[in-house]
Scaffold this motif. Structure first.
Motif, short mmCIF file in Angstrom:
data_model
loop_
_atom_site.label_atom_id
_atom_site.label_comp_id
_atom_site.label_asym_id
_atom_site.label_seq_id
_atom_site.Cartn_x
_atom_site.Cartn_y
_atom_site.Cartn_z
N TYR A 1 -3.44 10.09 6.31
CA TYR A 1 -2.18 9.35 6.43
C TYR A 1 -2.42 7.85 6.31
O TYR A 1 -1.53 7.10 5.89
CB TYR A 1 -1.48 9.69 7.74
N GLY A 2 -3.62 7.39 6.68
CA GLY A 2 -3.97 6.00 6.43
C GLY A 2 -3.95 5.71 4.93
O GLY A 2 -3.45 4.67 4.49
N LEU A 3 -4.49 6.64 4.13
CA LEU A 3 -4.46 6.49 2.68
C LEU A 3 -3.03 6.57 2.15
O LEU A 3 -2.69 5.88 1.18
CB LEU A 3 -5.33 7.57 2.03
N ILE A 4 -2.19 7.39 2.78
CA ILE A 4 -0.78 7.44 2.39
C ILE A 4 -0.11 6.09 2.68
O ILE A 4 0.72 5.61 1.90
CB ILE A 4 -0.05 8.58 3.12
N GLY A 5 -0.49 5.47 3.80
CA GLY A 5 0.01 4.14 4.11
C GLY A 5 -0.42 3.13 3.06
O GLY A 5 0.37 2.28 2.63
N ALA A 6 -1.69 3.22 2.61
CA ALA A 6 -2.18 2.33 1.56
C ALA A 6 -1.41 2.56 0.27
O ALA A 6 -1.00 1.60 -0.41
CB ALA A 6 -3.67 2.56 1.34
N PHE A 7 -1.22 3.83 -0.09
CA PHE A 7 -0.47 4.17 -1.30
C PHE A 7 0.96 3.63 -1.22
O PHE A 7 1.48 3.09 -2.19
CB PHE A 7 -0.45 5.69 -1.46
N THR A 8 1.57 3.75 -0.05
CA THR A 8 2.94 3.27 0.14
C THR A 8 3.03 1.76 -0.05
O THR A 8 3.95 1.26 -0.71
CB THR A 8 3.45 3.65 1.55
N TYR A 9 2.07 1.03 0.50
CA TYR A 9 2.09 -0.43 0.35
C TYR A 9 1.90 -0.82 -1.11
O TYR A 9 2.62 -1.69 -1.63
CB TYR A 9 0.99 -1.07 1.19
N LEU A 10 0.93 -0.20 -1.79
CA LEU A 10 0.68 -0.53 -3.19
C LEU A 10 1.89 -0.22 -4.06
O LEU A 10 2.24 -0.99 -4.97
CB LEU A 10 -0.55 0.23 -3.69
N LEU A 11 2.55 0.91 -3.76
CA LEU A 11 3.76 1.26 -4.51
C LEU A 11 4.89 0.29 -4.20
O LEU A 11 5.65 -0.10 -5.09
CB LEU A 11 4.17 2.70 -4.17
N TYR A 12 5.00 -0.11 -2.96
CA TYR A 12 6.02 -1.08 -2.55
C TYR A 12 5.86 -2.39 -3.31
O TYR A 12 6.84 -2.94 -3.84
CB TYR A 12 5.91 -1.33 -1.04
N VAL A 13 4.63 -2.89 -3.38
CA VAL A 13 4.37 -4.14 -4.10
C VAL A 13 4.73 -3.99 -5.57
O VAL A 13 5.33 -4.89 -6.18
CB VAL A 13 2.89 -4.55 -3.94
N ARG A 14 4.38 -2.85 -6.16
CA ARG A 14 4.68 -2.62 -7.58
C ARG A 14 6.18 -2.57 -7.83
O ARG A 14 6.68 -3.18 -8.78
CB ARG A 14 4.03 -1.32 -8.04
N LEU A 15 6.91 -1.88 -6.96
CA LEU A 15 8.36 -1.77 -7.14
C LEU A 15 9.04 -3.13 -6.99
O LEU A 15 9.91 -3.50 -7.79
CB LEU A 15 8.93 -0.78 -6.12
N VAL A 16 8.64 -3.86 -5.95
CA VAL A 16 9.26 -5.17 -5.71
C VAL A 16 8.96 -6.13 -6.86
O VAL A 16 9.83 -6.91 -7.27
CB VAL A 16 8.77 -5.76 -4.37
N SER A 17 7.73 -6.08 -7.38
CA SER A 17 7.37 -6.98 -8.48
C SER A 17 8.18 -6.70 -9.74
O SER A 17 8.35 -7.58 -10.58
CB SER A 17 5.87 -6.84 -8.80
N LYS A 18 8.68 -5.46 -9.86
CA LYS A 18 9.51 -5.10 -11.02
C LYS A 18 11.00 -5.22 -10.74
O LYS A 18 11.82 -4.84 -11.57
CB LYS A 18 9.19 -3.66 -11.44
N GLY A 19 11.33 -5.72 -9.54
CA GLY A 19 12.72 -5.90 -9.19
C GLY A 19 13.42 -4.64 -8.72
O GLY A 19 14.65 -4.61 -8.61
N SER A 20 12.64 -3.60 -8.41
CA SER A 20 13.22 -2.34 -7.93
C SER A 20 13.34 -2.35 -6.42
O SER A 20 12.81 -3.24 -5.73
CB SER A 20 12.36 -1.16 -8.39
N ASN A 21 13.97 -1.35 -5.88
CA ASN A 21 14.15 -1.22 -4.44
C ASN A 21 12.84 -0.75 -3.80
O ASN A 21 12.40 0.37 -4.02
CB ASN A 21 15.27 -0.22 -4.15
N GLY A 22 12.22 -1.62 -3.00
CA GLY A 22 10.95 -1.29 -2.38
C GLY A 22 11.03 -0.15 -1.38
O GLY A 22 10.02 0.48 -1.08
N ALA A 23 12.21 0.14 -0.87
CA ALA A 23 12.37 1.21 0.11
C ALA A 23 11.99 2.56 -0.47
O ALA A 23 11.64 3.49 0.28
CB ALA A 23 13.80 1.24 0.63
N ARG A 24 12.04 2.70 -1.78
CA ARG A 24 11.68 3.97 -2.43
C ARG A 24 10.23 4.33 -2.16
O ARG A 24 9.85 5.51 -2.22
CB ARG A 24 11.92 3.88 -3.93
N ALA A 25 9.40 3.33 -1.87
CA ALA A 25 7.99 3.59 -1.62
C ALA A 25 7.76 4.42 -0.37
O ALA A 25 6.72 5.06 -0.23
CB ALA A 25 7.23 2.26 -1.51
#
Length: 227
Positions: free
Chosen positions: A147-171
């Protein structure tokens, strides 16, 4: 010109492979012993003995706090419990999720950072379990680290979504889905206190990845200055 020898599939990070082999190797020994295929008659009790010697115990944790004593054989439980599982199925699910999350996270994080996330998630899960759980004192298995790795994956996905102007909550859809499954299983088959350790592992992995991700320090400093 593209190199024809490059594999179309990204290989697993070696540290993830090593963790998987350690988890499944230990489980193979327990399973072979349980079926009488190794170790003789005494092998049937290998799993129980390993849980007692290497599993994390809330009772032992509280004993250490109350007495101010932290012997190495008990401190190591904060990590060793991740490699001892209750059943073969338990270990298999951990192994499969470890490979999946480790591959995704390994596309961004360095080897040492992947291991750091797994370790931090594992320790955070043990601390949460030791502080808040009394009715179910024993904690075993690698899920908090995963679940720590899931947390890492979630953060990385959040950064990617926000950088593209998408809704970060999807992460956060994955952790929401997994917690919902745990809730359903808890309602159907009885409460399982390990969900707290898993959730602590997730948040710890998410938090530490803010720093461990490439450019993490610079991004964090810029955010703090902006605030």
């Amino acid at each position: 010109m593209q190199n024809p020898n490059i594999s179309p599939v990204n290989p697993l990070p070696p540290v993830v492979t090593a963790l998987f082999l350690a988890i499944m190797g230990i489980e193979a020994v327990f399973s072979l012993g349980a079926y009488g295929l190794a170790g003789g008659a005494q092998a049937v009790g290998w799993r129980v003995a390993a849980i007692q010697d290497y599993g994390f115990s809330s009772d032992v944790f509280r004993w250490m706090l109350e007495n101010g004593r932290y012997p190495p054989e008990h401190m190591m439980r904060f990590l060793t419990y991740a490699f001892v599982h209750g059943t073969f199925t338990h270990a298999l699910f951990v192994g499969v999720m470890l490979l999946a999350m480790g591959k995704f996270v390994g596309e961004v994080l360095a080897q040492w950072a992947i291991l750091a996330v797994f370790v931090v998630g594992t320790v955070a899960g043990a601390l949460a379990h030791g502080i808040f759980i009394e009715a179910q004192p024993w904690l075993v298995g690698g899920f908090p680290g995963v679940y720590g790795l899931i947390g890492a994956f979630t953060y990385l996905l959040y950064v990617r979504l926000v950088s593209k102007g998408s809704n970060g909550a999807r992460a956060f859809a994955l952790i929401g889905f997994l917690m919902a499954i745990k809730l359903v299983f808890g309602l159907l088959f009885g409460a399982d206190a390990t969900w707290l350790a898993d959730l602590a592992g997730f948040f710890a992995g998410f938090a530490v990845t803010i720093v461990l991700a490439p450019g993490g320090w610079a991004r964090l400093r810029a955010r703090l200055r902006h605030d």
